[in-house]
Design a protein around this motif. Structure first.
Motif, PDB file in Angstrom:
ATOM      1  N   LEU A  25       1.064  -1.219  -0.129  1.00 20.55           N
ATOM      2  CA  LEU A  25      -0.003   0.087   0.099  1.00 20.55           C
ATOM      3  C   LEU A  25       0.944   1.298  -0.089  1.00 20.55           C
ATOM      4  O   LEU A  25       1.825   1.275   0.725  1.00 20.55           O
ATOM      5  N   GLY A 204      -6.934   1.360  -3.797  1.00 21.44           N
ATOM      6  CA  GLY A 204      -6.510   0.318  -3.780  1.00 21.44           C
ATOM      7  C   GLY A 204      -7.403  -1.056  -4.066  1.00 21.44           C
ATOM      8  O   GLY A 204      -8.306  -0.932  -3.158  1.00 21.44           O
ATOM      9  N   MET A 211      -3.140  -7.622  -4.057  1.00 21.77           N
ATOM     10  CA  MET A 211      -3.625  -6.374  -4.410  1.00 21.77           C
ATOM     11  C   MET A 211      -3.835  -6.435  -5.822  1.00 21.77           C
ATOM     12  O   MET A 211      -2.903  -6.967  -6.779  1.00 21.77           O
ATOM     13  N   GLU A 214      -3.600  -0.178  -7.631  1.00 22.33           N
ATOM     14  CA  GLU A 214      -3.396   0.847  -6.915  1.00 22.33           C
ATOM     15  C   GLU A 214      -2.910   1.955  -7.858  1.00 22.33           C
ATOM     16  O   GLU A 214      -2.075   2.020  -8.427  1.00 22.33           O
TER      17      GLU A 214
END
Length: 304
Positions: A25, A204, A211, A214
């Protein structure tokens, strides 16, 4: 611009099951960041690791420019407000009394209470018992508790969960006002994709602990290009132009539907159609919603 939250290869496994798998992140300062995914995708687990509530199996968390560890956890969390899962509060006490308890726990002056009640629009209800509050009011009280101490970072897990449409709209308006009202960076998770599209600047997307995307919302929306519809005076004159460009299109009444095209290609093609004498009256680009993009991503198609 400072990155307020950063994770490196963050993992959490339970037995052989990976709840969070190498999540990275990057939450820029001053933004509203939408952490989006279906229920069970790994959002809450990730957020609990950000707050030090559960320990990662592997990887690192950085908050406000510092690597989170046992030595600095409490100092960093004093600068972080959070609402994870359902809001807490003593139902037999008023909002004012609940906030006094939280203020004492945080070592914050009771003078702060008036400010946070104003931010969450509960000033008029400060003396009502929380047991009389609607779910939306309880959620706002939970956010008021998180705001005590003027945190630099706010982490909110599904703050619209269980709210009716009016409550969702109210919460969305509140969250949109908060960066300007408080100066805080906000990480907000949700599975309500349409609501996030109207609120966040950064996105995100997570599914099955991975993931999928993002970046800025506008970058995700670049991938939302859908078909083009042309309304023409003489559609049949456009067909040779389309064939010359390798595009198959069937006229329907006075319209032609073209596949999704890059802006430069679409502009050149429309110019050529206009030059053919087809008479371009109207051009409409259909865009995918965030939900449609999400579904295509979770079908294992990647955004490039």
């Amino acid at each position: 611009m400072q990155t307020v939250i950063k994770t490196k290869a963050l993992c959490k496994t339970y037995g052989k099951q990976a709840a969070v798998d190498h999540v990275e992140l990057h939450v820029p300062q001053g933004c509203i960041y939408g952490f989006i995914g279906p229920n069970g995708a790994g959002k809450s687990t990730t957020m609990k690791m950000l707050l030090g509530l559960i320990h990662p199996t592997a990887g690192s968390v950085f908050l406000l420019g510092q690597k989170l560890n046992e030595n600095n956890r409490l100092a960093l969390l004093r600068q972080t407000g959070s609402l994870i899962e359902s809001p807490s509060g003593y139902l037999h006490l008023t909002a004012q009394e609940n906030l006094q308890i939280v203020a004492d726990l945080k070592g914050v002056s009771h003078k702060e209470i008036t400010r946070v009640l104003e931010v969450v629009h509960l000033t008029a209800d400060r003396s009502r018992k929380v047991g009389q509050y609607s779910l939306g009011m309880k959620q706002r009280l939970g956010i008021a508790m998180a705001l005590l101490g003027n945190p630099k970072l706010l982490i909110l897990d599904e703050p619209t969960n269980g709210l009716d449409p009016a409550g969702i709209q109210e919460m969305r308006t509140l969250l949109a006002e908060m960066p300007a009202a408080t100066g805080a960076t906000i990480l907000v998770s949700s599975h309500l994709l349409g609501e996030m599209e109207q609120l966040v600047e950064q996105v995100g997307i997570i599914n099955h602990g991975h993931m999928l995307f993002e970046g800025p919302l506008r970058e995700l929306q670049r991938h939302s290009r859908g078909a083009l519809t042309l309304r023409l005076l003489q559609p049949e004159k456009a067909l040779p132009v389309l064939r010359a460009n390798g595009i198959a299109a069937v006229p329907r009444n006075d319209t032609l539907t073209l596949p999704a095209l890059r802006d430069e290609l679409a502009a050149g093609l429309v110019q050529s159609i206009a030059d053919s004498g087809a008479g371009v009256v109207e051009l409409t680009r259909h865009t995918k919603s965030l939900e449609e993009i999400f579904l295509s991503l979770t079908d294992s198609k990647e955004v490039h």
